[in-house]
Write a protein that holds these residues in place. Structure first.
Motif, PDB file in Angstrom:
ATOM      1  N   UNK A 191       0.821  -1.210   0.000  1.00  0.00           N
ATOM      2  CA  UNK A 191       0.000   0.000   0.000  1.00  0.00           C
ATOM      3  C   UNK A 191       0.855   1.259   0.000  1.00  0.00           C
ATOM      4  N   UNK A 192       1.952   1.217   0.751  1.00  0.00           N
ATOM      5  CA  UNK A 192       2.815   2.386   0.893  1.00  0.00           C
ATOM      6  C   UNK A 192       3.972   2.374  -0.109  1.00  0.00           C
ATOM      7  N   UNK A 193       4.037   1.335  -0.937  1.00  0.00           N
ATOM      8  CA  UNK A 193       5.106   1.178  -1.923  1.00  0.00           C
ATOM      9  C   UNK A 193       6.479   1.254  -1.257  1.00  0.00           C
ATOM     10  N   UNK A 194       6.591   0.483  -0.198  1.00  0.00           N
ATOM     11  CA  UNK A 194       7.840   0.424   0.558  1.00  0.00           C
ATOM     12  C   UNK A 194       8.349  -1.006   0.598  1.00  0.00           C
ATOM     13  N   UNK A 195       9.576  -1.142   1.090  1.00  0.00           N
ATOM     14  CA  UNK A 195      10.117  -2.464   1.370  1.00  0.00           C
ATOM     15  C   UNK A 195      10.677  -2.442   2.781  1.00  0.00           C
ATOM     16  N   UNK A 196      11.323  -3.534   3.180  1.00  0.00           N
ATOM     17  CA  UNK A 196      11.785  -3.617   4.562  1.00  0.00           C
ATOM     18  C   UNK A 196      12.860  -2.585   4.892  1.00  0.00           C
ATOM     19  N   UNK A 197      13.516  -2.048   3.865  1.00  0.00           N
ATOM     20  CA  UNK A 197      14.557  -1.041   4.105  1.00  0.00           C
ATOM     21  C   UNK A 197      13.960   0.306   4.496  1.00  0.00           C
ATOM     22  N   UNK A 198      12.753   0.606   4.007  1.00  0.00           N
ATOM     23  CA  UNK A 198      12.134   1.911   4.290  1.00  0.00           C
ATOM     24  C   UNK A 198      10.947   1.804   5.243  1.00  0.00           C
ATOM     25  N   UNK A 199      10.467   0.591   5.493  1.00  0.00           N
ATOM     26  CA  UNK A 199       9.309   0.389   6.372  1.00  0.00           C
ATOM     27  C   UNK A 199       9.658   0.805   7.796  1.00  0.00           C
ATOM     28  N   UNK A 200       8.805   1.645   8.417  1.00  0.00           N
ATOM     29  CA  UNK A 200       9.141   2.223   9.721  1.00  0.00           C
ATOM     30  C   UNK A 200       9.032   1.229  10.873  1.00  0.00           C
ATOM     31  N   UNK A 201       8.346   0.125  10.666  1.00  0.00           N
ATOM     32  CA  UNK A 201       8.231  -0.883  11.723  1.00  0.00           C
ATOM     33  C   UNK A 201       9.351  -1.895  11.511  1.00  0.00           C
ATOM     34  N   UNK A 202      10.426  -1.774  12.282  1.00  0.00           N
ATOM     35  CA  UNK A 202      11.532  -2.700  12.079  1.00  0.00           C
ATOM     36  C   UNK A 202      11.216  -4.058  12.696  1.00  0.00           C
ATOM     37  N   UNK A 203      12.105  -5.012  12.483  1.00  0.00           N
ATOM     38  CA  UNK A 203      11.863  -6.382  12.928  1.00  0.00           C
ATOM     39  C   UNK A 203      11.685  -6.472  14.437  1.00  0.00           C
ATOM     40  N   UNK A 204      12.463  -5.704  15.182  1.00  0.00           N
ATOM     41  CA  UNK A 204      12.373  -5.728  16.636  1.00  0.00           C
ATOM     42  C   UNK A 204      10.993  -5.244  17.099  1.00  0.00           C
ATOM     43  N   UNK A 205      10.498  -4.184  16.462  1.00  0.00           N
ATOM     44  CA  UNK A 205       9.195  -3.645  16.837  1.00  0.00           C
ATOM     45  C   UNK A 205       8.074  -4.625  16.493  1.00  0.00           C
ATOM     46  N   UNK A 206       8.185  -5.274  15.329  1.00  0.00           N
ATOM     47  CA  UNK A 206       7.150  -6.244  14.966  1.00  0.00           C
ATOM     48  C   UNK A 206       7.146  -7.415  15.936  1.00  0.00           C
ATOM     49  N   UNK A 207       8.327  -7.871  16.331  1.00  0.00           N
ATOM     50  CA  UNK A 207       8.406  -8.968  17.303  1.00  0.00           C
ATOM     51  C   UNK A 207       7.751  -8.566  18.617  1.00  0.00           C
ATOM     52  N   UNK A 208       7.973  -7.319  19.022  1.00  0.00           N
ATOM     53  CA  UNK A 208       7.354  -6.829  20.259  1.00  0.00           C
ATOM     54  C   UNK A 208       5.835  -6.791  20.117  1.00  0.00           C
ATOM     55  N   UNK A 215      -4.115  -2.082  13.789  1.00  0.00           N
ATOM     56  CA  UNK A 215      -4.251  -0.622  13.790  1.00  0.00           C
ATOM     57  C   UNK A 215      -2.963   0.034  14.287  1.00  0.00           C
ATOM     58  N   UNK A 216      -2.350  -0.566  15.291  1.00  0.00           N
ATOM     59  CA  UNK A 216      -1.085  -0.041  15.822  1.00  0.00           C
ATOM     60  C   UNK A 216      -0.006  -0.116  14.746  1.00  0.00           C
ATOM     61  N   UNK A 217       0.065  -1.253  14.063  1.00  0.00           N
ATOM     62  CA  UNK A 217       1.057  -1.439  13.013  1.00  0.00           C
ATOM     63  C   UNK A 217       0.912  -0.370  11.941  1.00  0.00           C
ATOM     64  N   UNK A 218      -0.317  -0.116  11.504  1.00  0.00           N
ATOM     65  CA  UNK A 218      -0.552   0.889  10.465  1.00  0.00           C
ATOM     66  C   UNK A 218      -0.166   2.282  10.941  1.00  0.00           C
ATOM     67  N   UNK A 219      -0.465   2.583  12.211  1.00  0.00           N
ATOM     68  CA  UNK A 219      -0.149   3.910  12.749  1.00  0.00           C
ATOM     69  C   UNK A 219       1.355   4.126  12.836  1.00  0.00           C
ATOM     70  N   UNK A 220       2.079   3.126  13.302  1.00  0.00           N
ATOM     71  CA  UNK A 220       3.541   3.257  13.409  1.00  0.00           C
ATOM     72  C   UNK A 220       4.166   3.319  12.028  1.00  0.00           C
ATOM     73  N   UNK A 221       3.645   2.536  11.086  1.00  0.00           N
ATOM     74  CA  UNK A 221       4.175   2.564   9.726  1.00  0.00           C
ATOM     75  C   UNK A 221       3.996   3.937   9.093  1.00  0.00           C
ATOM     76  N   UNK A 222       2.909   4.610   9.429  1.00  0.00           N
ATOM     77  CA  UNK A 222       2.616   5.911   8.832  1.00  0.00           C
ATOM     78  C   UNK A 222       3.383   7.043   9.503  1.00  0.00           C
ATOM     79  N   UNK A 223       3.426   7.027  10.844  1.00  0.00           N
ATOM     80  CA  UNK A 223       3.936   8.195  11.564  1.00  0.00           C
ATOM     81  C   UNK A 223       5.099   7.900  12.499  1.00  0.00           C
ATOM     82  N   UNK A 224       5.500   6.644  12.608  1.00  0.00           N
ATOM     83  CA  UNK A 224       6.581   6.312  13.528  1.00  0.00           C
ATOM     84  C   UNK A 224       6.082   6.280  14.962  1.00  0.00           C
ATOM     85  N   UNK A 225       7.010   6.344  15.892  1.00  0.00           N
ATOM     86  CA  UNK A 225       6.659   6.306  17.308  1.00  0.00           C
ATOM     87  C   UNK A 225       6.777   4.909  17.881  1.00  0.00           C
ATOM     88  N   UNK A 226       6.706   4.824  19.201  1.00  0.00           N
ATOM     89  CA  UNK A 226       6.822   3.523  19.857  1.00  0.00           C
ATOM     90  C   UNK A 226       5.465   2.843  19.890  1.00  0.00           C
TER      91      UNK A 226
END
Length: 497
Positions: free
Chosen positions: A378-395, A412-423
């Motif tokens: 949807x965001x035309x991104x890949x894992x290099x630019x995706x704001x939710x890194x592996x550690x965050x997804x595991x959490x 919903x949390x995943x989408x929000x972090x992917x869009x705007x960052x944050x913990x």
């Protein structure tokens, strides 16, 4: 062409459905794949390799073939050529020879192409792929290096053709298969696997739209069960794997019609028009002697050391097929899941990083293949630019597992972090998505649902137990997805007794 359709006519899609082909004839298909190396400079000069720049802005006396200009081999391109050959399980020869392939074409300024013929860089490789009928193998006859020609542009000048020589001299590896393929679908499956291998070892971006990967297909027919090859035609100008499959279907159908009418298939080169879905004759097919190959007098033989080859072999990454098998063995994944996750290096690396940071491979696989991939697309991104890194997804997966958030809320949390960052936790708090596990609050929502749906409650009590799922869903909707569904299920069943 006697006794059958004229070979000069355009051949169109839809003449005959692929599944109705005459089974008395066996197609024999071989491919020539031209791969542009991921280098900054051209093969024999210092000009940059750049796609899309002003025409003829990256040229010099060497790539223009001006008198007195001498070529010098680019070592980076050679290293990538070695890497390509090793990834295809080829034997790399320590000595290979540059030769001139002589022919005239407007986008070939020297009147010859520097390539390899009698003594190529590598030979005798193999690629295993998943074909329509299961695992199959294609032998690689040779992998040799050569320079690219320029580009003829037919739509820039009315009633004329322009020539852009920026591409002239770009380093290529040509991969030539043995005629081991037996159907257009096999050809497409093999090419998909080949592209994946090339991307894994990072030798090319394989962008077919920009010409980084180009395919010529040779096809002939022979009586089923025979060993002798028939006269072949070559299909050029195909810019997609689906195009290769479609063009082969059309040409095989045409050759069947010719042979069924006791005609003769001429050896010729055909051009594919993807927009019209047609093949048309370009010229009679050349043999090797037509090109008058001879060693290039301006270039010494390409001599490698065994140390360079072995270093390149040790530097190869885990290849996709091997990685897929390891994912099945080490993580207990299905063949399908492992195949999806290993389609690209980036997705495989991301998944493994998530697994290392969590404890449940299957949950990690489901999240990476599902919500994560959907958001990336949807965001035309890949894992290099995706704001939710592996550690965050595991959490996040752990937060679902321990009941902090529901599965729905986690998306919903995943989408929000992917869009705007944050913990994760700050987003959960800001959006009020923490899972409610307080009995009194859950009972309040449950009683509201029971009062709102008396008919469904009555039917449940009369034996329609499947309505429990509906009522749980209504409680979840009432709570905006924050209620703990396991507790809701338990309390609701008690209330319905």
């Amino acid at each position: 062409m006697a006794g059958g359709p004229d070979a000069r006519d355009c051949r169109s899609i839809g003449d005959e459905a692929p599944g109705r082909r005459d089974l008395s004839w066996e197609p024999v298909i071989g491919l020539e794949v031209h791969v542009q190396m991921r280098t900054e400079r051209k093969l024999f000069c210092g000009n940059r390799v750049v796609f899309g720049d002003e025409p003829n802005s990256h040229v010099c006396p060497v790539c223009l073939g001006l008198p007195g200009a001498l070529p010098t081999t680019n070592p980076e391109a050679v290293e990538l050529g070695i890497r390509t050959a090793l990834a295809l399980d080829c034997t790399v020869h320590l000595t290979s020879v540059w030769e001139r392939k002589n022919y005239f074409y407007p986008d070939l300024p020297k009147g010859y192409q520097i390539t390899q013929f009698e003594m190529p860089l590598a030979t005798d490789g193999v690629v295993i792929y998943d074909g329509p009928e299961g695992e199959a193998m294609v032998r690689i006859r040779r992998a040799h290096m050569e320079e690219d020609a320029g580009k003829s542009i037919h739509d820039r000048i009315p009633r004329g053709t322009a020539v852009d020589l920026n591409r002239a001299g770009t380093p290529l590896v040509e991969i030539v298969t043995e005629p081991d393929l037996r159907s257009p679908a096999d050809a497409r499956a093999f090419l998909t696997t080949l592209k994946q291998i090339l991307e894994y070892v990072d030798v090319s971006d394989c962008n077919m739209e920009e010409g980084s990967l180009r395919v010529d297909a040779n096809v002939s027919l022979r009586p089923a069960g025979a060993s002798e090859l028939g006269a072949k035609t070559e299909i050029k100008n195909v810019n997609s794997f689906s195009g290769v499959e479609r063009a082969l279907e059309i040409e095989i159908t045409r050759q069947v019609e010719v042979l069924d009418h006791s005609g003769t298939v001429d050896q010729e080169t055909l051009l594919w028009d993807d927009h019209k879905g047609q093949l048309r004759s370009m010229r009679s097919k050349e043999d090797s002697h037509d090109y008058r190959y001879f060693p290039d007098p301006d270039l010494p033989p390409l001599v490698l050391t065994s140390g360079l080859v072995e270093s390149a072999r040790e530097d190869l990454p885990e290849l996709p097929r091997s990685r897929r098998e390891r994912f099945i063995t080490d993580y207990g994944l299905s063949l399908y899941d492992a195949g999806v996750l290993t389609q690209t290096v980036a997705s495989a690396d991301y998944f493994e990083a998530v697994v290392k940071a969590s404890t449940e491979p299957k949950s990690a696989a489901n999240w990476v293949m599902g919500p994560v991939q959907a958001l990336m697309n949807e965001r035309r991104e890949d894992s290099a630019t995706f704001q939710v890194d592996a550690q965050a997804l595991a959490e996040l997966i752990e937060l679902v597992a321990d009941g902090t958030v529901s599965d729905t809320a986690a998306k919903k949390v995943l989408a929000a972090v992917a869009a705007d960052g944050g913990s994760l936790r700050s987003v959960i708090e800001e959006l009020g998505l923490a899972q409610v596990r307080d009995d009194s609050q859950l009972e309040e929502w449950i009683r509201a649902v029971i009062e709102t749906h008396p008919d469904e409650v009555s039917r449940y009590r009369e034996g329609e137990k499947r309505l429990l799922g509906f009522l749980v869903g209504e409680v979840m909707r009432c709570s905006s997805g924050t209620a703990d569904p396991r507790l809701v299920n338990t309390i609701l069943m008690k209330e319905l007794i």
